[in-house]
Design an enzyme around this catalytic site. Structure first.
Site, PDB file in Angstrom:
ATOM      1  N   GLY A 176       0.791  -1.225   0.000  1.00 29.90           N
ATOM      2  CA  GLY A 176       0.000   0.000   0.000  1.00 29.90           C
ATOM      3  C   GLY A 176       0.821   1.271   0.000  1.00 29.90           C
ATOM      4  N   ASP A 177       2.040   1.218   0.562  1.00 31.73           N
ATOM      5  CA  ASP A 177       2.942   2.376   0.561  1.00 31.73           C
ATOM      6  C   ASP A 177       4.354   1.838   0.373  1.00 31.73           C
ATOM      7  OD1 ASP A 177       3.984   4.922   0.779  1.00 31.73           O
ATOM      8  OD2 ASP A 177       3.898   4.976   2.963  1.00 31.73           O
ATOM      9  N   TYR A 178       4.563   1.211  -0.768  1.00 33.40           N
ATOM     10  CA  TYR A 178       5.799   0.462  -0.985  1.00 33.40           C
ATOM     11  C   TYR A 178       6.934   1.379  -1.402  1.00 33.40           C
ATOM     12  CZ  TYR A 178       8.756  -3.540  -1.968  1.00 33.40           C
ATOM     13  OH  TYR A 178       9.773  -4.465  -1.939  1.00 33.40           O
ATOM     14  N   CYS A 179       7.736   1.780  -0.424  1.00 37.01           N
ATOM     15  CA  CYS A 179       8.903   2.622  -0.673  1.00 37.01           C
ATOM     16  C   CYS A 179      10.084   2.042   0.095  1.00 37.01           C
ATOM     17  CB  CYS A 179       8.635   4.063  -0.281  1.00 37.01           C
ATOM     18  SG  CYS A 179       8.259   4.304   1.460  1.00 37.01           S
ATOM     19  N   ASN A 182      10.339   1.613   3.910  1.00 40.51           N
ATOM     20  CA  ASN A 182       9.429   0.697   4.604  1.00 40.51           C
ATOM     21  C   ASN A 182       9.867  -0.763   4.536  1.00 40.51           C
ATOM     22  OD1 ASN A 182       7.786   2.734   5.512  1.00 40.51           O
ATOM     23  ND2 ASN A 182       6.407   2.653   3.754  1.00 40.51           N
TER      24      ASN A 182
END
Length: 251
Positions: A176-179, A182
């Site tokens: 969902g917030d793949y950076c 993370n």
């Protein structure tokens, strides 16, 4: 958030930075073990920490994620306490090619997790409904849009987003917030996926779009083919890529 309202037994070590509406703290529990404590006041704008709890609980034993110590809530506040994972983030890895390989392989690992009826779902309709709520309440910061979208008003960007809404979904479990920030590494191996506030069953392009955008932000456009090879993708759906890139502008 007032640390005096911490759950019993928690000792504040320091406050951590976070990009969500939750306050994040490094604490020690009654056994003097380090934990990460997230606290959020319940408001219309805040995202429930209960979703994070469900995501970590469901993924436990499937991919490396922090263990959940507890989730507590009352009428006004939610608390989520998870294991502190020591290590460095993927973003800190100095060799670009190695970083991109790990980035792609970790995403493939997550997307290959078998789904079942208990998997937390983050449907596209739910996400789009959140966008409309955010727009109508003035919670979208148009001054923070990517440079290529900087001339758009919020409603104009919504109209652009609507043009590219996919008609089919390739469902996997997404971060969902793949950076790179993370992913936690221990000696070059992924030891934890973290900050999964937006995790759930969704189209794989939810993650692919943000991963490719992250590579572009790092001026690593030339390594996108390496990323796709290690992920195992030979064809990119450019419409989906644009849609999910645009979608993230509203959050």
């Amino acid at each position: 958030m007032n640390s005096n309202r911490f759950p019993a037994g928690m000792k504040l070590v320091k406050q951590l930075e976070g990009g969500s509406t939750a306050s994040i703290f490094l604490v020690k529990d009654e056994q003097e073990q380090l934990c990460v404590l997230k606290g959020a006041v319940k408001t219309d704008e805040s995202k429930s920490l209960k979703h994070d709890f469900w995501v970590y609980e469901w993924l436990a034993g499937k991919v490396p994620v922090p263990a959940v110590h507890f989730f507590k809530e009352d009428d006004t506040i939610e608390w989520l306490c998870i294991e502190w994972i020591d290590g460095t983030t993927l973003a800190e890895l100095p060799v670009a090619e190695q970083r991109v390989r790990i980035y792609a392989q970790a995403l493939r690992l997550l997307h290959e997790v078998p789904l079942d009826s208990h998997a937390p779902v983050y449907s596209l309709d739910a996400r789009l409904n959140e966008v409309r709520i955010r727009i109508e309440n003035g919670w979208v910061d148009s001054t923070d849009f990517e440079e290529e979208f900087s001339n758009y008003t919020t409603e104009q960007l919504w109209d652009e987003l609507s043009k590219y809404k996919p008609t089919e979904a390739d469902l996997v479990f997404t971060h969902g917030d793949y950076c790179p920030d993370n992913l936690i590494l221990d000696d070059g191996v992924v030891s934890a996926f973290i900050d999964m506030d937006w995790g759930g069953v969704a189209d794989r392009y939810q993650d692919l779009a943000l991963a490719i955008r992250s590579l572009k932000h790092e001026s690593l456009d030339n390594l996108i083919p390496l990323f796709l090879h290690n992920y195992g993708l030979t064809y990119l759906d450019e419409n989906k890529l644009l849609f999910y890139t645009l979608l993230d502008e509203f959050f």
